[in-house]
Design a protein around this motif. Structure first.
Motif, PDB file in Angstrom:
ATOM      1  N   VAL A 116      -8.212   9.447  -1.737  1.00 54.56           N
ATOM      2  CA  VAL A 116      -7.658   8.340  -2.562  1.00 54.56           C
ATOM      3  C   VAL A 116      -8.578   7.240  -1.988  1.00 54.56           C
ATOM      4  N   LEU A 117      -9.202   6.499  -3.001  1.00 50.09           N
ATOM      5  CA  LEU A 117      -9.825   5.303  -2.504  1.00 50.09           C
ATOM      6  C   LEU A 117      -8.931   4.188  -3.149  1.00 50.09           C
ATOM      7  N   ASN A 118      -8.360   3.209  -2.205  1.00 52.46           N
ATOM      8  CA  ASN A 118      -7.586   1.958  -2.356  1.00 52.46           C
ATOM      9  C   ASN A 118      -8.400   0.851  -2.407  1.00 52.46           C
ATOM     10  N   LEU A 119      -8.451   0.090  -3.686  1.00 49.64           N
ATOM     11  CA  LEU A 119      -9.691  -1.047  -3.598  1.00 49.64           C
ATOM     12  C   LEU A 119      -8.795  -2.512  -3.707  1.00 49.64           C
ATOM     13  N   PHE A 120      -9.364  -3.536  -2.954  1.00 48.38           N
ATOM     14  CA  PHE A 120      -8.579  -4.674  -3.002  1.00 48.38           C
ATOM     15  C   PHE A 120      -7.015  -4.196  -2.455  1.00 48.38           C
ATOM     16  N   ALA A 121      -6.933  -3.493  -1.287  1.00 47.98           N
ATOM     17  CA  ALA A 121      -5.941  -2.810  -0.828  1.00 47.98           C
ATOM     18  C   ALA A 121      -4.730  -3.727  -0.164  1.00 47.98           C
ATOM     19  N   TYR A 122      -4.832  -4.990  -0.030  1.00 48.69           N
ATOM     20  CA  TYR A 122      -4.035  -5.869   0.400  1.00 48.69           C
ATOM     21  C   TYR A 122      -3.205  -5.031   1.700  1.00 48.69           C
ATOM     22  N   SER A 123      -1.913  -5.278   1.909  1.00 53.92           N
ATOM     23  CA  SER A 123      -1.335  -5.098   3.089  1.00 53.92           C
ATOM     24  C   SER A 123      -0.903  -3.635   3.160  1.00 53.92           C
ATOM     25  N   GLY A 124      -1.439  -2.754   2.173  1.00 54.64           N
ATOM     26  CA  GLY A 124      -1.309  -1.382   2.243  1.00 54.64           C
ATOM     27  C   GLY A 124      -0.157  -0.530   1.775  1.00 54.64           C
ATOM     28  N   GLY A 125       0.601  -1.107   1.021  1.00 51.09           N
ATOM     29  CA  GLY A 125       1.749  -0.222   0.227  1.00 51.09           C
ATOM     30  C   GLY A 125       1.302   0.802  -0.259  1.00 51.09           C
ATOM     31  N   ALA A 126       0.317   0.839  -1.448  1.00 52.09           N
ATOM     32  CA  ALA A 126      -0.070   1.932  -2.060  1.00 52.09           C
ATOM     33  C   ALA A 126      -0.770   3.033  -1.145  1.00 52.09           C
ATOM     34  N   ALA A 142     -11.433  -7.077   1.941  1.00 53.66           N
ATOM     35  CA  ALA A 142     -12.597  -7.961   2.507  1.00 53.66           C
ATOM     36  C   ALA A 142     -12.091  -8.808   3.329  1.00 53.66           C
ATOM     37  N   SER A 143     -10.715  -8.874   3.540  1.00 56.93           N
ATOM     38  CA  SER A 143      -9.843  -9.809   4.762  1.00 56.93           C
ATOM     39  C   SER A 143      -9.744  -9.066   5.698  1.00 56.93           C
ATOM     40  N   LYS A 144     -10.107  -9.392   6.841  1.00 54.34           N
ATOM     41  CA  LYS A 144     -10.091  -8.751   8.189  1.00 54.34           C
ATOM     42  C   LYS A 144      -8.379  -9.122   8.655  1.00 54.34           C
ATOM     43  N   GLY A 145      -7.858 -10.273   8.121  1.00 50.34           N
ATOM     44  CA  GLY A 145      -6.703 -10.258   8.388  1.00 50.34           C
ATOM     45  C   GLY A 145      -5.436  -9.668   7.576  1.00 50.34           C
ATOM     46  N   ILE A 146      -5.989  -9.321   6.574  1.00 52.46           N
ATOM     47  CA  ILE A 146      -5.106  -8.538   5.514  1.00 52.46           C
ATOM     48  C   ILE A 146      -5.034  -7.021   5.936  1.00 52.46           C
ATOM     49  N   VAL A 147      -6.209  -6.527   6.448  1.00 52.93           N
ATOM     50  CA  VAL A 147      -6.586  -5.234   6.797  1.00 52.93           C
ATOM     51  C   VAL A 147      -5.732  -4.801   8.037  1.00 52.93           C
ATOM     52  N   SER A 148      -5.577  -5.910   9.062  1.00 54.53           N
ATOM     53  CA  SER A 148      -4.911  -6.037  10.211  1.00 54.53           C
ATOM     54  C   SER A 148      -3.364  -5.946   9.961  1.00 54.53           C
ATOM     55  N   SER A 149      -2.906  -6.607   8.949  1.00 51.63           N
ATOM     56  CA  SER A 149      -1.540  -6.409   8.464  1.00 51.63           C
ATOM     57  C   SER A 149      -1.199  -5.165   7.720  1.00 51.63           C
ATOM     58  N   ARG A 151      -2.616  -2.114   8.900  1.00 53.16           N
ATOM     59  CA  ARG A 151      -2.611  -1.444  10.038  1.00 53.16           C
ATOM     60  C   ARG A 151      -1.270  -1.637  10.741  1.00 53.16           C
ATOM     61  N   GLU A 152      -0.955  -2.774  10.747  1.00 55.81           N
ATOM     62  CA  GLU A 152       0.456  -3.099  11.381  1.00 55.81           C
ATOM     63  C   GLU A 152       1.476  -2.240  10.427  1.00 55.81           C
ATOM     64  N   ASN A 153       1.541  -2.386   9.259  1.00 55.70           N
ATOM     65  CA  ASN A 153       2.519  -1.836   8.466  1.00 55.70           C
ATOM     66  C   ASN A 153       2.422  -0.051   8.796  1.00 55.70           C
ATOM     67  N   ALA A 154       1.149   0.184   8.875  1.00 56.47           N
ATOM     68  CA  ALA A 154       1.002   1.601   8.946  1.00 56.47           C
ATOM     69  C   ALA A 154       1.899   2.072  10.357  1.00 56.47           C
ATOM     70  N   GLY A 155       1.678   1.188  11.284  1.00 62.18           N
ATOM     71  CA  GLY A 155       2.382   1.345  12.477  1.00 62.18           C
ATOM     72  C   GLY A 155       3.812   1.578  12.504  1.00 62.18           C
ATOM     73  N   LEU A 156       4.385   0.524  11.524  1.00 64.46           N
ATOM     74  CA  LEU A 156       5.844   0.326  11.273  1.00 64.46           C
ATOM     75  C   LEU A 156       6.335   1.728  10.795  1.00 64.46           C
ATOM     76  N   ASN A 157       5.455   2.269   9.966  1.00 60.71           N
ATOM     77  CA  ASN A 157       5.918   3.705   9.231  1.00 60.71           C
ATOM     78  C   ASN A 157       5.643   5.114  10.210  1.00 60.71           C
ATOM     79  N   HIS A 158       4.832   4.695  11.411  1.00 61.23           N
ATOM     80  CA  HIS A 158       4.552   5.754  12.410  1.00 61.23           C
ATOM     81  C   HIS A 158       3.357   6.371  11.558  1.00 61.23           C
ATOM     82  N   PHE A 159       2.568   5.851  11.064  1.00 56.39           N
ATOM     83  CA  PHE A 159       1.562   6.434  10.069  1.00 56.39           C
ATOM     84  C   PHE A 159       0.233   6.290  10.712  1.00 56.39           C
ATOM     85  N   LEU A 160       0.037   5.759  11.845  1.00 57.35           N
ATOM     86  CA  LEU A 160      -1.446   5.465  12.613  1.00 57.35           C
ATOM     87  C   LEU A 160      -2.189   6.734  13.131  1.00 57.35           C
ATOM     88  N   ASP A 161      -1.461   7.638  12.914  1.00 61.42           N
ATOM     89  CA  ASP A 161      -2.099   9.129  13.219  1.00 61.42           C
ATOM     90  C   ASP A 161      -2.532   9.780  11.597  1.00 61.42           C
TER      91      ASP A 161
END
Length: 280
Positions: A116-126, A142-149, A151-161
């Motif tokens: 799956v390719l998620n474009l303008f993916a923002y804070s990662g919901g999809a 394109a935003s480093k801060g948004i991608v960081s957020s 990844r943080e959401n992925a961590g909250l969901n235990h999805f970093l792996d």
């Protein structure tokens, strides 16, 4: 899949009421009032009480009725998000997109590890909804801060792996490189802004760039692709506009389009934009 606790359900999102060009929302333990230009009807509730109010009447500003934390966590459609008030009135999540998660997941689970390719993916919901369904996701913003957020959401969901690629790059440049590399995807999610700037100052305007963008996406869909989902909050880009674009630019298939709506506790639906699916 995550098992949700009672506290997860308590810390959820709800659109309580809307009207007078505003909306009353509950994000977890806190109730907020924010602008909603399309809600020109009268509110159902006689009195609104909120912990904070965002207004654009005299410049963008928050008025706090009680002390709020810098950020907190809410659960929306089974996915945890960090929310935080910003100077633009955004909170780091668009709840209306969550109503599309179940449909995406239903399509994705029909394949083993679809790409799956998620474009303008923002804070990662999809991104997280797709990863939860077993997909390999390429998350591009394109935003480093948004991608960081995100990844943080992925961590909250235990999805970093989970098999998620986090890409900080201008979307058009990334797509052109993917075409040259011969990369292909079973599904593409596209949520372009009305206007944006890339990490190197690249300018994006939806009216000028969307045709090229959809053409590039077409070249990245595998022959037996599952779907392309296009969502937008841009006024004037209606469901029919998206449908016409898809008919012209994507392979022959089925196209379903509609308004992007959120139901409220008062029984009204509040519009937030438009969306369309391309299905083979």
């Amino acid at each position: 899949m995550l098992s949700l606790t009672n506290s997860d359900f308590f810390m959820s999102y709800s659109l309580i009421d809307s009207g007078n060009q505003k909306k009353l929302e509950r994000f977890g333990a806190f109730t907020l009032i924010r602008p909603c230009s399309q809600a020109i009807w009268k509110p159902s509730l006689k009195k609104w009480e909120a912990d904070a109010i965002f207004s654009r009447d005299e410049g963008n500003r928050w008025e706090y009725k009680k002390s709020l934390p810098k950020d907190w966590v809410v659960t929306i459609e089974g996915i945890r998000f960090k929310v935080a008030p910003t100077d633009f009135g955004h909170l780091g999540v668009f709840p209306e997109h969550s109503l599309l998660f179940a449909s995406m997941q239903k399509l994705l689970i029909s394949r083993k590890e679809p790409r799956v390719l998620n474009l303008f993916a923002y804070s990662g919901g999809a991104t997280l909804a797709c990863a939860k369904a077993g997909a390999k996701v390429c998350h591009v913003d394109a935003s480093k801060g948004i991608v960081s957020s995100a990844r943080e959401n992925a961590g909250l969901n235990h999805f970093l792996d989970k098999p998620i690629r986090w890409i900080i790059e201008d979307v058009k440049k990334f797509l052109k490189r993917e075409v040259k590399r011969g990369s292909f995807y079973e599904a593409i999610i596209l949520d372009p802004p009305s206007f944006g700037r890339g990490n190197k100052g690249e300018v994006f305007k939806i009216e000028e760039d969307i045709i090229e963008l959809l053409g590039l996406c077409k070249n990245l869909l595998i022959e037996n692709a599952l779907f392309l989902l296009f969502t937008t909050h841009t006024s004037g880009i209606t469901p029919i506009v998206i449908q016409n674009l898809m008919k012209q630019l994507l392979p022959k298939g089925k196209i379903e389009s509609n308004e992007l709506l959120l139901p409220s506790e008062n029984g009204f639906f509040t519009p937030y934009g438009s969306f369309a699916w391309w299905l083979p």
